[in-house]
Design an enzyme around this catalytic site. Structure first.
Site, PDB file in Angstrom:
ATOM      1  CE1 TYR A 109      32.064  19.490  18.493  1.00 28.39           C
ATOM      2  CE2 TYR A 109      30.006  19.785  19.923  1.00 28.39           C
ATOM      3  CZ  TYR A 109      30.858  19.662  19.935  1.00 28.39           C
ATOM      4  OH  TYR A 109      31.328  20.793  20.840  1.00 28.39           O
ATOM      5  CG  ASN A 146      31.147  18.441  26.622  1.00 30.00           C
ATOM      6  OD1 ASN A 146      31.958  19.199  25.819  1.00 30.00           O
ATOM      7  ND2 ASN A 146      29.965  17.822  26.590  1.00 30.00           N
ATOM      8  CG  HIS A 201      29.035  24.995  28.812  1.00 25.06           C
ATOM      9  ND1 HIS A 201      28.742  23.713  29.155  1.00 25.06           N
ATOM     10  CD2 HIS A 201      29.701  24.844  27.625  1.00 25.06           C
ATOM     11  CE1 HIS A 201      28.364  23.165  27.951  1.00 25.06           C
ATOM     12  NE2 HIS A 201      28.735  23.695  26.841  1.00 25.06           N
TER      13      HIS A 201
HETATM   14 FE   LIG Z   1      32.250  20.495  24.968  1.00 25.16          FE
END
Ligand SMILES: [Fe+2]
Ligand SMILES: *[C@@H]1O[C@H](CO)[C@@H](O)[C@H](O)[C@H]1NC(C)=O
Ligand SMILES: *[C@@H]1O[C@H](CO)[C@@H](O)[C@H](O)[C@H]1NC(C)=O
Ligand SMILES: *[C@@H]1O[C@H](CO)[C@@H](O)[C@H](O)[C@H]1NC(C)=O
Ligand SMILES: *[C@@H]1O[C@H](CO)[C@@H](O)[C@H](O)[C@H]1NC(C)=O
Ligand SMILES: *[C@@H]1O[C@H](CO)[C@@H](O)[C@H](O)[C@H]1NC(C)=O
Length: 466
Positions: A199, A233, A328
């Protein structure tokens, strides 16, 4: 006598309890009633113990290993030296063998105004199965020594225990998840990591220093057992506004995987065999439509899986196909439409995904009958279908996903917004024990569990087998 003890109150409580149960049964599975103390998820400060730089000039840091070939006889050892390139050699030995040396290579990269250290990757190959190896990296006064155990030879009845972690990050909750994984008495031997590592991209200019701190944080596990990487991602690091337009730049410099061994052309999708499992890693953020490299690869890959050799067919991806949280939601839908018929045809046992920061386990369902005009677009129970598990609850700074779609859909067997990890414990060709462990519980507690019956060797209904 107080109201609480009265027969009237008890009767009401029983009726209410029944109503609640009925309500839960009508809407698919169980939404856990576990009440977690609401706390903000906070990243660990840079000067904390878990980020400590090993002492000594140019000491190797961020040591991590992953499988280095198709079958488990090789390991990729990676580490970073900050001051100068130093040596890319790994010295390794087992109790039975003499010291050998493997020579790796070193890479660096720049990202905005960040310059990486010297990132070493060394393939240590031709290892014996089922053997403990010691290995050393570094030179002179700053040699660091670790060890790992190679998996048993690939075969149908070799027991093996996989850990499952996703969306880990580097918060205090991340540290709890890792600690619970390490202390779990079921003793995971390899981590299947379903994407979203550091992250770092949540920091100004994707501060890549947070890639380094993450590497130091997880070293205590990943230097000793392989973590099998999936790109999420948060690995994309695509930031043209600061001149960074090469997707996956930090990730692909730091985390090497054996993709060529399975005929893949990119490190983002690949497969490995390990013990009795065939593990296919897919890329939610690389093209997967028809005619794309990933599509073509997967189409050729699935028929290669020999269930007599590897009974357990497991798929990892980042973005889940079956997710009933309001986060999501439906992001995995386009990939599901492309590949789900194959998963049913080839009887995938389990699909593990992350991305949604919570936990969810599905029934065995498929949704593959729709053809644009027939209106058949509801998931149905399907004994050839995998169980879908979302394990994106590693504990990163973005916090928990708590908002769920209501009512709980019939395909969803269990869901809970708590941080944790899971264990997939293969016993033999027919049985694997699966358990999910929330961070609030003791290390041995299984908050959700079930027996998996292998879809090839024992394809009977396992929905009630917990
Ligand atoms: Fe993710
Ligand atoms: C990179 O740029 C940011 C923002 O201008 C600044 O805060 C940081 O100190 C810089 N880092 C380096 C290594 O120059
Ligand atoms: C992280 O967990 C380890 C092991 O439980 C502990 O020793 C360490 O102090 C923790 N660090 C932080 C910053 O929470
Ligand atoms: C599948 O694996 C088994 C066990 O290793 C082997 O005997 C068999 O020949 C393999 N089948 C194919 C089609 O390769
Ligand atoms: C939960 O998500 C739904 C759908 O996105 C939204 O309408 C609703 O406001 C959210 N509820 C909360 C409490 O955030
Ligand atoms: C496979 O493992 C399960 C669970 O441990 C056990 O009940 C079963 O008897 C085992 N099968 C064989 C053939 O050993």
């Amino acid at each position: 006598m107080g109201l609480l003890g009265s027969p009237f109150f008890v009767a009401i409580a029983v009726v209410l309890g029944l109503l609640l149960n009925v309500a839960i049964l009508c809407n698919g599975g169980k939404t856990s009633t576990f009440v977690r103390k609401v706390e903000k998820t906070v990243d660990i400060p840079l000067d904390s113990d878990v980020f400590a730089v090993p002492s000594g000039y140019n000491a190797p840091q961020q040591v991590h290993i992953t499988q280095g070939d198709l079958e488990g006889k090789a390991v990729i050892v990676s580490w970073v030296t900050e001051d100068e390139p130093g040596s890319s050699k790994v010295r390794y030995w087992s109790e039975k063998s003499k010291k050998k040396v493997a020579e790796g290579k070193v890479v660096t990269y720049k990202y905005f105004n960040y310059t990486s250290g010297f990132i070493h990757h060394c393939i240590v190959g031709n290892l014996e199965y089922n053997t403990k190896y010691y290995y050393e990296v570094g030179i002179g006064h700053t040699i660091r020594k670790f060890w790992f155990v190679t998996p048993p030879e690939v075969g149908p009845d070799v027991p093996y225990t996989f850990g499952l972690i996703g969306d880990l990050g580097q918060s205090f909750d991340s540290n709890k998840t890792l600690t619970h994984y390490e202390k779990n008495p079921r003793k995971g031997q390899t981590v299947l990591f379903v994407g979203d590592l550091s992250y770092a991209d949540n920091y100004p200019n994707h501060d890549n220093v947070r890639w380094d701190t993450w590497g130091r944080f997880v070293e205590r596990s990943v230097a000793y057992q392989p973590w099998i990487w999936t790109a999420g991602n948060h690995e994309i690091d695509f930031a043209p506004e600061i001149g960074e337009a090469t997707p996956f730049k930090p990730y692909s410099h730091r985390y090497h995987v054996p993709y060529k061994a399975s005929g893949s052309t990119e490190p983002f999708w690949y497969s490995i065999k390990r013990a009795s499992a065939y593990i296919i890693v897919l890329a939610s953020y690389s093209a997967y439509g028809k005619y794309t490299p990933q599509y073509q690869w997967l189409e050729e890959e699935l028929p290669k899986v020999n269930r007599t050799e590897t009974p357990w067919l497991i798929v990892l991806m980042h973005s889940p196909w079956y997710n009933s949280y309001n986060y999501h939601y439906m992001e995995g839908e386009t990939m599901r439409v492309m590949y789900e018929p194959w998963f049913v045809q080839y009887k995938v046992d389990a699909v593990f995904a992350g991305h949604v920061h919570a936990y969810e386990r599905s029934e065995r369902v498929s949704n593959i009958a729709y053809n644009v005009v027939n209106g058949i677009c509801t998931p149905v129970k399907d004994q050839s279908a995998p169980v879908y598990i979302t394990i994106g609850d590693g504990g990163n700074l973005e916090g928990l996903a708590t908002n769920m779609t209501e009512p709980q859909p019939a395909y969803s067997a269990y869901r809970e917004a708590s941080f944790g990890h899971a264990i997939f414990d293969v016993k033999n060709r027919t049985h694997a024990h699966y358990s999910w462990h929330r961070n609030q519980d003791g290390y041995a507690v299984e908050a959700d569990s079930k027996w998996f019956f292998n879809r090839y060797w024992h394809p009977v209904d396992d929905s009630g087998a917990d």
